[in-house]
Design a protein around this motif. Sequence first.
Motif, PDB file in Angstrom:
ATOM      1  N   ARG A  95     -15.785  -3.378 -18.355  1.00 23.41           N
ATOM      2  CA  ARG A  95     -14.549  -2.641 -18.606  1.00 23.41           C
ATOM      3  C   ARG A  95     -13.319  -3.510 -18.328  1.00 23.41           C
ATOM      4  NH1 ARG A  95     -14.174   2.422 -15.153  1.00 23.41           N
ATOM      5  NH2 ARG A  95     -15.464   1.188 -13.735  1.00 23.41           N
ATOM      6  N   HIS A  96     -12.277  -3.242 -19.063  1.00 20.42           N
ATOM      7  CA  HIS A  96     -11.003  -3.941 -18.888  1.00 20.42           C
ATOM      8  C   HIS A  96      -9.861  -2.936 -19.039  1.00 20.42           C
ATOM      9  CE1 HIS A  96      -7.871  -7.056 -19.253  1.00 20.42           C
ATOM     10  NE2 HIS A  96      -7.385  -6.321 -20.243  1.00 20.42           N
ATOM     11  N   VAL A  97      -8.830  -3.071 -18.226  1.00 21.80           N
ATOM     12  CA  VAL A  97      -7.618  -2.267 -18.363  1.00 21.80           C
ATOM     13  C   VAL A  97      -6.431  -3.209 -18.477  1.00 21.80           C
ATOM     14  CG1 VAL A  97      -6.034  -0.731 -17.139  1.00 21.80           C
ATOM     15  CG2 VAL A  97      -8.458  -0.163 -17.236  1.00 21.80           C
ATOM     16  N   ASP A  98      -5.641  -3.045 -19.525  1.00 24.24           N
ATOM     17  CA  ASP A  98      -4.402  -3.819 -19.660  1.00 24.24           C
ATOM     18  C   ASP A  98      -3.378  -3.302 -18.657  1.00 24.24           C
ATOM     19  OD1 ASP A  98      -5.253  -5.460 -21.756  1.00 24.24           O
ATOM     20  OD2 ASP A  98      -4.729  -3.944 -23.257  1.00 24.24           O
ATOM     21  N   ALA A  99      -2.604  -4.216 -18.097  1.00 21.44           N
ATOM     22  CA  ALA A  99      -1.605  -3.815 -17.095  1.00 21.44           C
ATOM     23  C   ALA A  99      -0.385  -4.714 -17.159  1.00 21.44           C
ATOM     24  CB  ALA A  99      -2.208  -3.858 -15.694  1.00 21.44           C
ATOM     25  N   ASP A 100       0.775  -4.080 -16.960  1.00 21.55           N
ATOM     26  CA  ASP A 100       2.026  -4.819 -16.802  1.00 21.55           C
ATOM     27  C   ASP A 100       2.397  -4.974 -15.329  1.00 21.55           C
ATOM     28  OD1 ASP A 100       2.688  -4.789 -19.708  1.00 21.55           O
ATOM     29  OD2 ASP A 100       2.784  -2.625 -19.354  1.00 21.55           O
ATOM     30  N   VAL A 101       1.879  -4.059 -14.500  1.00 18.96           N
ATOM     31  CA  VAL A 101       2.216  -4.030 -13.072  1.00 18.96           C
ATOM     32  C   VAL A 101       0.966  -3.697 -12.278  1.00 18.96           C
ATOM     33  CG1 VAL A 101       3.605  -2.927 -11.271  1.00 18.96           C
ATOM     34  CG2 VAL A 101       4.558  -3.198 -13.569  1.00 18.96           C
ATOM     35  N   ILE A 102       0.798  -4.375 -11.145  1.00 20.30           N
ATOM     36  CA  ILE A 102      -0.195  -3.970 -10.141  1.00 20.30           C
ATOM     37  C   ILE A 102       0.573  -3.609  -8.883  1.00 20.30           C
ATOM     38  CG2 ILE A 102      -2.224  -4.599  -8.776  1.00 20.30           C
ATOM     39  CD1 ILE A 102      -2.910  -6.662 -10.940  1.00 20.30           C
ATOM     40  N   LEU A 103       0.452  -2.364  -8.478  1.00 20.01           N
ATOM     41  CA  LEU A 103       1.147  -1.871  -7.287  1.00 20.01           C
ATOM     42  C   LEU A 103       0.112  -1.715  -6.167  1.00 20.01           C
ATOM     43  CD1 LEU A 103       3.478  -0.663  -5.688  1.00 20.01           C
ATOM     44  CD2 LEU A 103       3.175   1.477  -6.967  1.00 20.01           C
ATOM     45  N   TRP A 104       0.270  -2.533  -5.129  1.00 20.11           N
ATOM     46  CA  TRP A 104      -0.686  -2.559  -4.024  1.00 20.11           C
ATOM     47  C   TRP A 104      -0.237  -1.571  -2.937  1.00 20.11           C
ATOM     48  CZ3 TRP A 104      -5.071  -5.441  -4.638  1.00 20.11           C
ATOM     49  CH2 TRP A 104      -5.042  -6.437  -5.605  1.00 20.11           C
ATOM     50  N   ALA A 105      -0.833  -0.394  -2.938  1.00 24.27           N
ATOM     51  CA  ALA A 105      -0.567   0.606  -1.896  1.00 24.27           C
ATOM     52  C   ALA A 105      -1.695   0.497  -0.867  1.00 24.27           C
ATOM     53  CB  ALA A 105      -0.498   2.002  -2.496  1.00 24.27           C
ATOM     54  N   THR A 106      -1.792  -0.688  -0.288  1.00 21.78           N
ATOM     55  CA  THR A 106      -2.958  -1.056   0.518  1.00 21.78           C
ATOM     56  C   THR A 106      -2.676  -1.102   2.014  1.00 21.78           C
ATOM     57  OG1 THR A 106      -2.419  -3.319  -0.182  1.00 21.78           O
ATOM     58  CG2 THR A 106      -4.257  -2.240  -1.273  1.00 21.78           C
ATOM     59  N   GLY A 107      -1.582  -0.490   2.415  1.00 21.50           N
ATOM     60  CA  GLY A 107      -1.346  -0.331   3.841  1.00 21.50           C
ATOM     61  C   GLY A 107      -0.733  -1.534   4.521  1.00 21.50           C
ATOM     62  N   PHE A 108      -0.743  -1.454   5.833  1.00 22.09           N
ATOM     63  CA  PHE A 108      -0.046  -2.420   6.676  1.00 22.09           C
ATOM     64  C   PHE A 108      -0.924  -2.779   7.873  1.00 22.09           C
ATOM     65  CE2 PHE A 108       2.978   0.075   4.354  1.00 22.09           C
ATOM     66  CZ  PHE A 108       4.028  -0.769   4.058  1.00 22.09           C
ATOM     67  N   ARG A 109      -0.597  -3.856   8.515  1.00 19.83           N
ATOM     68  CA  ARG A 109      -1.265  -4.267   9.741  1.00 19.83           C
ATOM     69  C   ARG A 109      -0.240  -4.283  10.881  1.00 19.83           C
ATOM     70  NH1 ARG A 109      -4.637  -3.091   6.748  1.00 19.83           N
ATOM     71  NH2 ARG A 109      -6.447  -4.281   6.025  1.00 19.83           N
ATOM     72  N   ALA A 110      -0.716  -4.203  12.096  1.00 18.53           N
ATOM     73  CA  ALA A 110       0.193  -4.202  13.243  1.00 18.53           C
ATOM     74  C   ALA A 110       0.965  -5.517  13.314  1.00 18.53           C
ATOM     75  CB  ALA A 110      -0.598  -3.980  14.530  1.00 18.53           C
ATOM     76  N   ALA A 111       2.280  -5.419  13.512  1.00 15.08           N
ATOM     77  CA  ALA A 111       3.153  -6.598  13.593  1.00 15.08           C
ATOM     78  C   ALA A 111       3.195  -7.081  15.048  1.00 15.08           C
ATOM     79  CB  ALA A 111       4.549  -6.254  13.097  1.00 15.08           C
ATOM     80  N   ILE A 112       2.181  -7.837  15.432  1.00 18.16           N
ATOM     81  CA  ILE A 112       2.049  -8.246  16.838  1.00 18.16           C
ATOM     82  C   ILE A 112       1.856  -9.751  17.000  1.00 18.16           C
ATOM     83  CG2 ILE A 112       1.243  -6.028  17.745  1.00 18.16           C
ATOM     84  CD1 ILE A 112      -1.621  -6.999  17.342  1.00 18.16           C
TER      85      ILE A 112
END
Length: 358
Positions: free
Chosen positions: A277-294
Amino acid sequence: MNNTREVDVVVIGAGQAGLAGAYHLRRTGFEPERDFVVLDHAPAPGGAWQFRWPSLTYGKVHGMHALPGMELTDADPARPSAEVIAEYFAAYERAFDLRVRRPVDVKAVREGVAGRLLVETSDGTWSTRALINATGTWDRPFWPRYPGQETFRGRQLHTAQYPGPEEFAGLRVVVVGGGASGTQHLMELAPYAAATTWVTRRPPVFREGQFTEDVGRAAVALVEERVRQGLPPKSVVSVTGLPLNDAIRQAIADGVLDRQPMFDRITPDGVDWNDGRHVDADVILWATGFRAAIDHLSPLKLREPGGGIRVEGTRAVADPRVHLVGYGPSASTIGANRAGLAAVRDIRRLLAGEPVAV
């Protein structure tokens, strides 16, 4: 010439957790600038909220709890949350005379002399007997790596850079991530975008019923166990699942929240799966969270082999002078309030020379 200034407590960060800690220090007799100092790297009050996208209105915010000692009242649910909460935090700082220093970047915290810690910043060095670290996660967006990522000809951005849905008009957008941000982005984008595709590593879990105190406590306990073991904390929503409200139900019915398994590679013009399978895309939006800023705590060598900092309550097990609030189980607005109080109680015992429980 020694430019190091001495205080009993340094608070790093002036979001919900840092302000809660500062409030409890003030309430129990610590004087700002004399006994403690609050350092914040943001340009203005509001913590990470000031950087949120304009379409995230106050009415869409999940579970914003008031700071201790001052309610947030009469907020217009249609106003951007960035404006509402920034104004509230600014009023809070004034009301309790917390004298937050900003913008101040904390570069490193390391061992000092006579049992004190040295906090090295863009505004000089502070010597302190105890530290409340309330730096949150916003400054460390997590970007997964996938084969072919560097070849993509379109735009890639993270939730931390999300400008609102209008910029995606007429574009084909792949949204990555099964948390609250990913679903919110999709529901906002769908009316504007030419097409949306939602991919997640694991099938999303939608939660029926009310989010009761018992459910919340059970979720926090699971996150707490991870940090007790020295593992990197997970978000509370990763444990509780996503609330199945009317908007979510409608988005599922409309096919907007039609989850696909994670793609296997990125191509110049989209994403591919191993099944062809393939999906054409103009944008990839990474809603993949955050890590602790330490990372600034690295000189203290607090990390466990599992990659996280082992914490009991709010106290770093490896160093009882260091308290992490808004970290792991306290990474929610109500959790941050409670953690600020717990940290100050523990710090008062430490500074009084009383035994610290282990």
